[in-house]
Every structure is written in C-alpha cells, then in structure tokens.
Design a protein around this motif. Structure first.
Motif, PDB file in Angstrom:
ATOM      1  N   GLY A  50       5.281   9.697   3.060  1.00 54.21           N
ATOM      2  CA  GLY A  50       5.687   8.675   2.103  1.00 54.21           C
ATOM      3  C   GLY A  50       6.085   7.372   2.777  1.00 54.21           C
ATOM      4  O   GLY A  50       5.775   6.283   2.275  1.00 54.21           O
ATOM      5  N   ILE A  51       6.757   7.466   3.911  1.00 57.21           N
ATOM      6  CA  ILE A  51       7.154   6.256   4.644  1.00 57.21           C
ATOM      7  C   ILE A  51       5.924   5.513   5.153  1.00 57.21           C
ATOM      8  O   ILE A  51       5.815   4.286   5.022  1.00 57.21           O
ATOM      9  CB  ILE A  51       8.116   6.622   5.795  1.00 57.21           C
ATOM     10  N   VAL A  52       4.979   6.251   5.726  1.00 56.38           N
ATOM     11  CA  VAL A  52       3.759   5.624   6.243  1.00 56.38           C
ATOM     12  C   VAL A  52       2.948   5.007   5.099  1.00 56.38           C
ATOM     13  O   VAL A  52       2.440   3.881   5.217  1.00 56.38           O
ATOM     14  CB  VAL A  52       2.917   6.654   7.031  1.00 56.38           C
ATOM     15  N   LEU A  53       2.854   5.709   3.976  1.00 54.63           N
ATOM     16  CA  LEU A  53       2.139   5.167   2.824  1.00 54.63           C
ATOM     17  C   LEU A  53       2.838   3.924   2.272  1.00 54.63           C
ATOM     18  O   LEU A  53       2.177   2.949   1.905  1.00 54.63           O
ATOM     19  CB  LEU A  53       2.024   6.240   1.735  1.00 54.63           C
ATOM     20  N   GLY A  54       4.159   3.944   2.254  1.00 51.65           N
ATOM     21  CA  GLY A  54       4.912   2.770   1.807  1.00 51.65           C
ATOM     22  C   GLY A  54       4.690   1.564   2.692  1.00 51.65           C
ATOM     23  O   GLY A  54       4.535   0.438   2.198  1.00 51.65           O
ATOM     24  N   ILE A  55       4.659   1.779   3.996  1.00 60.76           N
ATOM     25  CA  ILE A  55       4.404   0.665   4.923  1.00 60.76           C
ATOM     26  C   ILE A  55       2.996   0.113   4.722  1.00 60.76           C
ATOM     27  O   ILE A  55       2.785  -1.111   4.747  1.00 60.76           O
ATOM     28  CB  ILE A  55       4.633   1.124   6.379  1.00 60.76           C
ATOM     29  N   ALA A  56       2.011   0.987   4.483  1.00 55.44           N
ATOM     30  CA  ALA A  56       0.642   0.516   4.241  1.00 55.44           C
ATOM     31  C   ALA A  56       0.555  -0.293   2.946  1.00 55.44           C
ATOM     32  O   ALA A  56      -0.138  -1.314   2.888  1.00 55.44           O
ATOM     33  CB  ALA A  56      -0.311   1.705   4.191  1.00 55.44           C
ATOM     34  N   ILE A  57       1.284   0.129   1.915  1.00 51.57           N
ATOM     35  CA  ILE A  57       1.282  -0.614   0.645  1.00 51.57           C
ATOM     36  C   ILE A  57       1.949  -1.979   0.825  1.00 51.57           C
ATOM     37  O   ILE A  57       1.460  -2.994   0.316  1.00 51.57           O
ATOM     38  CB  ILE A  57       1.956   0.223  -0.458  1.00 51.57           C
ATOM     39  N   ILE A  58       3.057  -1.999   1.565  1.00 52.25           N
ATOM     40  CA  ILE A  58       3.733  -3.282   1.832  1.00 52.25           C
ATOM     41  C   ILE A  58       2.807  -4.218   2.604  1.00 52.25           C
ATOM     42  O   ILE A  58       2.742  -5.422   2.333  1.00 52.25           O
ATOM     43  CB  ILE A  58       5.055  -3.043   2.595  1.00 52.25           C
ATOM     44  N   GLU A  59       2.043  -3.655   3.549  1.00 53.89           N
ATOM     45  CA  GLU A  59       1.103  -4.473   4.324  1.00 53.89           C
ATOM     46  C   GLU A  59       0.030  -5.074   3.413  1.00 53.89           C
ATOM     47  O   GLU A  59      -0.323  -6.255   3.544  1.00 53.89           O
ATOM     48  CB  GLU A  59       0.466  -3.614   5.410  1.00 53.89           C
ATOM     49  N   ARG A  60      -0.486  -4.306   2.471  1.00 56.72           N
ATOM     50  CA  ARG A  60      -1.498  -4.819   1.535  1.00 56.72           C
ATOM     51  C   ARG A  60      -0.920  -5.899   0.612  1.00 56.72           C
ATOM     52  O   ARG A  60      -1.589  -6.888   0.308  1.00 56.72           O
ATOM     53  CB  ARG A  60      -2.072  -3.685   0.691  1.00 56.72           C
ATOM     54  N   ILE A  61       0.312  -5.696   0.174  1.00 57.54           N
ATOM     55  CA  ILE A  61       0.958  -6.694  -0.700  1.00 57.54           C
ATOM     56  C   ILE A  61       1.158  -8.005   0.059  1.00 57.54           C
ATOM     57  O   ILE A  61       0.879  -9.095  -0.468  1.00 57.54           O
ATOM     58  CB  ILE A  61       2.291  -6.153  -1.252  1.00 57.54           C
ATOM     59  N   LEU A  62       1.612  -7.910   1.303  1.00 58.59           N
ATOM     60  CA  LEU A  62       1.789  -9.129   2.105  1.00 58.59           C
ATOM     61  C   LEU A  62       0.458  -9.828   2.370  1.00 58.59           C
ATOM     62  O   LEU A  62       0.392 -11.056   2.434  1.00 58.59           O
ATOM     63  CB  LEU A  62       2.490  -8.783   3.428  1.00 58.59           C
ATOM     64  N   GLU A  63      -0.608  -9.035   2.508  1.00 57.57           N
ATOM     65  CA  GLU A  63      -1.929  -9.631   2.716  1.00 57.57           C
ATOM     66  C   GLU A  63      -2.389 -10.398   1.471  1.00 57.57           C
ATOM     67  O   GLU A  63      -2.969 -11.473   1.576  1.00 57.57           O
ATOM     68  CB  GLU A  63      -2.929  -8.531   3.056  1.00 57.57           C
ATOM     69  N   ARG A  64      -2.117  -9.853   0.291  1.00 58.56           N
ATOM     70  CA  ARG A  64      -2.471 -10.555  -0.952  1.00 58.56           C
ATOM     71  C   ARG A  64      -1.654 -11.828  -1.148  1.00 58.56           C
ATOM     72  O   ARG A  64      -2.133 -12.787  -1.742  1.00 58.56           O
ATOM     73  CB  ARG A  64      -2.273  -9.642  -2.153  1.00 58.56           C
TER      74      ARG A  64
END
Length: 99
Positions: A50-64
């Motif tokens: 869950g932590i790794v998935l959360g970091i990946a989602i945050i990375e995608r949001i920052l990219e957008r």
C-alpha cells in the motif's frame, strides 16, 4: 500348584517390548494454509504494498500537475526503494509462510 516364574530385575526392565501398550488411533489432519490464497494476505506485506502504491499514485498526480522536478526526484528515490522493498517483502514472505 502353579509354578511361579522368576524375573531378574535388570532383564525385566531392559527387555524390549514387543507389544505396544496402547494402540495408536488413526487420525486425519488437514491443512489448507499452503493452498489458500487468503494465506498471502499478510498485514505486513499489504502495508508495504500500500505504501509503494501510494507513492506511485502521488508521483502520477505530481506529473499531471506539471511538477516535473519533484517527479524526477521521486523517480530517483523509487529506483532504489522499489527493488529493496520487493526483495525484502519476498524474503519476509518465504521466511514467515508455513508450507
């Protein structure tokens, strides 16, 4: 009159027993843990995932949002953290999972 049989103490206690004193009862034991996919739902592994998935989602949001510099920093950190986390969770899974 019956003849009494004499036993020597040492021979009596050191003689191997040919008859078991109790008969073993057969029993059937079933274990579904190695075959159940629910056994893989370990809270530690789920938390790490869950932590790794959360970091990946945050990375995608920052990219957008267009914060590319911060996304690059996340990518550099994740190149190290993801393999270490994966192999650590894999080692933990096999060390604690009962086959």
């Amino acid at each position: 009159m019956r003849k009494t049989k004499w036993f020597d103490f040492r021979n009596f206690f050191h003689k191997p027993s040919f008859k078991p004193s109790t008969k073993p009862r057969p029993f059937k034991a079933y274990s579904f843990v190695p075959f159940s996919p629910l056994a893989m739902l370990d809270p530690t592994i789920l938390t790490i995932g869950g932590i790794v998935l959360g970091i990946a989602i945050i990375e995608r949001i920052l990219e957008r949002w267009g914060v590319i510099d911060l996304v690059d920093q996340f990518a550099k950190v994740m190149r190290f953290i993801l393999p270490v986390t994966f192999y650590g969770a894999l080692f933990y899974f096999f060390a604690t999972f009962m086959f």
